[in-house]
Enzyme design. Sequence first.
Site, PDB file in Angstrom:
ATOM      1  N   ASP A  46       0.841  -1.195   0.000  1.00 47.95           N
ATOM      2  CA  ASP A  46       0.000   0.000   0.000  1.00 47.95           C
ATOM      3  C   ASP A  46       0.879   1.250   0.000  1.00 47.95           C
ATOM      4  OD1 ASP A  46      -2.197  -1.639   0.169  1.00 47.95           O
ATOM      5  OD2 ASP A  46      -2.522  -1.323   2.310  1.00 47.95           O
ATOM      6  N   ARG A  47       0.336   2.319  -0.513  1.00 42.71           N
ATOM      7  CA  ARG A  47       1.103   3.560  -0.632  1.00 42.71           C
ATOM      8  C   ARG A  47       1.732   3.990   0.699  1.00 42.71           C
ATOM      9  NH1 ARG A  47      -0.790   8.878  -3.948  1.00 42.71           N
ATOM     10  NH2 ARG A  47       1.120  10.081  -3.684  1.00 42.71           N
TER      11      ARG A  47
END
Length: 238
Positions: free
Chosen positions: A53-54
């Site tokens: 995930d970012r």
Amino acid sequence: MNYELLLETEDYVAVNKPAGLLSIPDRHDPEQPSLINLLKKQFGEMFVVHRLDRQTSGVILFAKHAHAHRYFSLLFENRHVQKEYTGIVVGKMQEHAGTIDAPIDENKFRKGEMIVAKRGKSAITHYEVLNDFSVYSVVLFKPVTGRTHQIRVHAKYLNHPLVGDDIYGDGAPVLLSSFKRKFHLSKNELEERPLLNRLALHASAISFKDFHGKEMRIEAPLPKDMRALIQQLKKNMA
């Protein structure tokens, strides 16, 4: 956004991804920087093996050629890759260690959100509490499966969402004043700066067998913001 190269071989690279950097380009905003595009500038052709995930930092692999991409894709598909994540969750965990076996599916009413649901795909996460500070706990997560947002969803399922999670928790930053009894701003500060202002999740290690049957374990050190929070918790909540 600078990444740290952890290991380079003729077949793959392992990188310590900083929080805030996309693993791959965003379909809706392809101009945003992404890790794979930065790696392509340095190494040439790159293939996506898995993603983070970012806002999740830590170790991530990319294959250098199609044969390596197929090899690693099969490793992940057959669950022959062991992943370890270090997370900081809200509150005191009831059990020191355990296994979360709760299927995950898309939330049909909120785009981009996952939920625990009987109709979902199997999702299994082992966990162990590393540090218990009552207000927060440092937890080692070992996901067996690789569902979207799996650790974040499972942490919420236990009623201990990850710190700074803006989807499955309150997303609030962690302030030193929230747990230090005699807190005072320094004379040069007008307002308090958060110790941690993002999702408290870090991919700390990954283990697998390489092409030659050699057992590999690649580790990524905790980022500065998570280390700082844990240090202050040890200092003030011991």
